[in-house]
Each structure stands twice: as structure tokens, then as C-alpha cells.
Design an enzyme around this catalytic site. Structure first.
Site, PDB file in Angstrom:
ATOM      1  N   CYS A  27      47.368   4.013  -6.162  1.00 36.04           N
ATOM      2  CA  CYS A  27      46.305   3.004  -6.103  1.00 36.04           C
ATOM      3  C   CYS A  27      45.515   2.973  -7.411  1.00 36.04           C
ATOM      4  O   CYS A  27      44.941   1.944  -7.762  1.00 36.04           O
ATOM      5  CB  CYS A  27      45.382   3.237  -4.903  1.00 36.04           C
ATOM      6  SG  CYS A  27      44.722   4.888  -4.738  1.00 36.04           S
ATOM      7  N   CYS A  66      47.943   7.045   0.634  1.00 39.15           N
ATOM      8  CA  CYS A  66      46.503   6.799   0.567  1.00 39.15           C
ATOM      9  C   CYS A  66      46.079   5.988   1.793  1.00 39.15           C
ATOM     10  O   CYS A  66      46.625   4.917   2.054  1.00 39.15           O
ATOM     11  CB  CYS A  66      46.172   6.029  -0.711  1.00 39.15           C
ATOM     12  SG  CYS A  66      44.463   5.477  -0.805  1.00 39.15           S
ATOM     13  N   GLU A  67      45.140   6.512   2.540  1.00 40.64           N
ATOM     14  CA  GLU A  67      44.735   5.811   3.757  1.00 40.64           C
ATOM     15  C   GLU A  67      43.942   4.546   3.480  1.00 40.64           C
ATOM     16  O   GLU A  67      43.817   3.696   4.340  1.00 40.64           O
ATOM     17  CB  GLU A  67      43.959   6.735   4.696  1.00 40.64           C
ATOM     18  CG  GLU A  67      42.572   7.077   4.260  1.00 40.64           C
ATOM     19  CD  GLU A  67      41.849   7.959   5.269  1.00 40.64           C
ATOM     20  OE1 GLU A  67      40.644   7.742   5.438  1.00 40.64           O
ATOM     21  OE2 GLU A  67      42.474   8.853   5.859  1.00 40.64           O
ATOM     22  N   HIS A  68      43.422   4.421   2.264  1.00 43.92           N
ATOM     23  CA  HIS A  68      42.660   3.221   1.920  1.00 43.92           C
ATOM     24  C   HIS A  68      43.546   2.069   1.447  1.00 43.92           C
ATOM     25  O   HIS A  68      43.251   0.910   1.700  1.00 43.92           O
ATOM     26  CB  HIS A  68      41.642   3.521   0.820  1.00 43.92           C
ATOM     27  CG  HIS A  68      40.604   4.507   1.237  1.00 43.92           C
ATOM     28  ND1 HIS A  68      40.377   5.671   0.538  1.00 43.92           N
ATOM     29  CD2 HIS A  68      39.756   4.507   2.276  1.00 43.92           C
ATOM     30  CE1 HIS A  68      39.425   6.338   1.139  1.00 43.92           C
ATOM     31  NE2 HIS A  68      39.021   5.668   2.199  1.00 43.92           N
ATOM     32  N   HIS A  69      44.629   2.392   0.721  1.00 42.50           N
ATOM     33  CA  HIS A  69      45.434   1.353   0.070  1.00 42.50           C
ATOM     34  C   HIS A  69      46.892   1.319   0.515  1.00 42.50           C
ATOM     35  O   HIS A  69      47.652   0.465   0.085  1.00 42.50           O
ATOM     36  CB  HIS A  69      45.377   1.547  -1.452  1.00 42.50           C
ATOM     37  CG  HIS A  69      43.983   1.574  -1.967  1.00 42.50           C
ATOM     38  ND1 HIS A  69      43.350   2.739  -2.333  1.00 42.50           N
ATOM     39  CD2 HIS A  69      43.086   0.578  -2.147  1.00 42.50           C
ATOM     40  CE1 HIS A  69      42.116   2.468  -2.738  1.00 42.50           C
ATOM     41  NE2 HIS A  69      41.928   1.160  -2.631  1.00 42.50           N
ATOM     42  N   HIS A  76      47.539   9.096  -7.955  1.00 37.16           N
ATOM     43  CA  HIS A  76      47.391   8.125  -6.875  1.00 37.16           C
ATOM     44  C   HIS A  76      47.905   6.768  -7.367  1.00 37.16           C
ATOM     45  O   HIS A  76      47.407   6.238  -8.359  1.00 37.16           O
ATOM     46  CB  HIS A  76      45.921   7.998  -6.472  1.00 37.16           C
ATOM     47  CG  HIS A  76      45.378   9.249  -5.859  1.00 37.16           C
ATOM     48  ND1 HIS A  76      44.897   9.277  -4.584  1.00 37.16           N
ATOM     49  CD2 HIS A  76      45.243  10.514  -6.345  1.00 37.16           C
ATOM     50  CE1 HIS A  76      44.486  10.504  -4.304  1.00 37.16           C
ATOM     51  NE2 HIS A  76      44.685  11.264  -5.354  1.00 37.16           N
ATOM     52  N   GLN A  79      42.915  12.787  -0.360  1.00 34.71           N
ATOM     53  CA  GLN A  79      43.259  14.060  -0.996  1.00 34.71           C
ATOM     54  C   GLN A  79      42.233  15.148  -0.709  1.00 34.71           C
ATOM     55  O   GLN A  79      42.591  16.297  -0.446  1.00 34.71           O
ATOM     56  CB  GLN A  79      43.427  13.869  -2.503  1.00 34.71           C
ATOM     57  CG  GLN A  79      43.867  15.141  -3.207  1.00 34.71           C
ATOM     58  CD  GLN A  79      44.150  14.914  -4.675  1.00 34.71           C
ATOM     59  OE1 GLN A  79      44.570  13.841  -5.077  1.00 34.71           O
ATOM     60  NE2 GLN A  79      43.924  15.931  -5.484  1.00 34.71           N
TER      61      GLN A  79
END
Length: 116
Positions: free
Chosen positions: A73, A2-5, A71, A43
Site C-alpha cells: 500500500c 494489509c487490513e486497510h488496503h 507494505h 503490522q
């Protein structure tokens, strides 16, 4: 990831395509998925990128991609929804234009969903 977390995303990808003049080997489909899934990713974007890559490579009459993933996250941080899954799809060409083609593809995925 996940690019955010910066935590893993686990799932599976279903791909269908209607060949025009060229056919891809199964390993090539796996390589396309691996190429886009190994980078920091969202995703929804990955699903679209897989469909676009296949379309650009062989110009089929249609491509369908469905990604179902868990995910980390969502399950280990914040809301902690362990059983949550996210499903995304990208339909191109006949998979977008012809409801019967799309329905056949989606029903094949549904029939085999419990086998993964």
C-alpha cells in the site's frame, strides 16, 4: 495482507526468547508467525500477537519480536515510496526490563540483516 488496503505485506520476522522450562521447536515459531500473518492484519498488532502467543504457550523469561516489512500500500498506491520499510517490535519480560538482553538480541538481528 494489509487490513486497510487489501494488498500484501512482505517482510521477515525475528524472534528471540529466553526459555524458562520449555523450549519450542523452530517449526512452532514459524507456525505462530504464519498463523498471525495469514489474516487481514496490521503490522503493529501482528508483532504484539506473536510475542503474546509465545509468552502464553511456554511462559519464557523474555520474548523479543521484530518485524521488518514492505507494505504494498506504500509502494503501489498513494505516496508510492518503493523503498520504504516499516519496523515494529514487541519486547516482553527480560527483553523489556534488561537493556543488555535487549541490546544483544537487537545486535544479532542487525548483524544478520544483510543476509536476508
Amino acid at each position: 495482507m494489509c487490513e486497510h488496503h487489501l494488498v500484501p505485506i512482505y517482510g521477515h520476522v525475528s524472534i528471540g526468547y529466553l526459555p524458562n522450562k520449555q523450549v519450542l521447536g523452530l517449526s512452532k515459531l514459524a507456525r505462530v508467525v504464519e498463523m498471525y500473518s495469514r489474516r487481514l492484519q496490521v503490522q503493529e498488532r501482528m508483532t504484539r500477537q506473536i510475542a503474546e502467543a509465545i509468552t502464553q504457550a511456554i511462559n519464557p523469561t523474555g520474548v523479543g519480536v521484530v518485524v521488518e516489512a514492505t507494505h504494498m500500500c506504500m509502494s503501489t498506491r498513494g505516496v508510492q515510496k518503493v523503498q520504504s520499510k516499516t519496523i515494529t517490535s514487541s519486547m516482553v519480560g527480560m527483553f523489556r526490563e534488561d537493556p543488555k538482553t535487549r541490546e544483544e538480541f537487537l545486535s544479532l538481528i542487525k548483524q544478520n540483516a544483510n543476509k536476508y
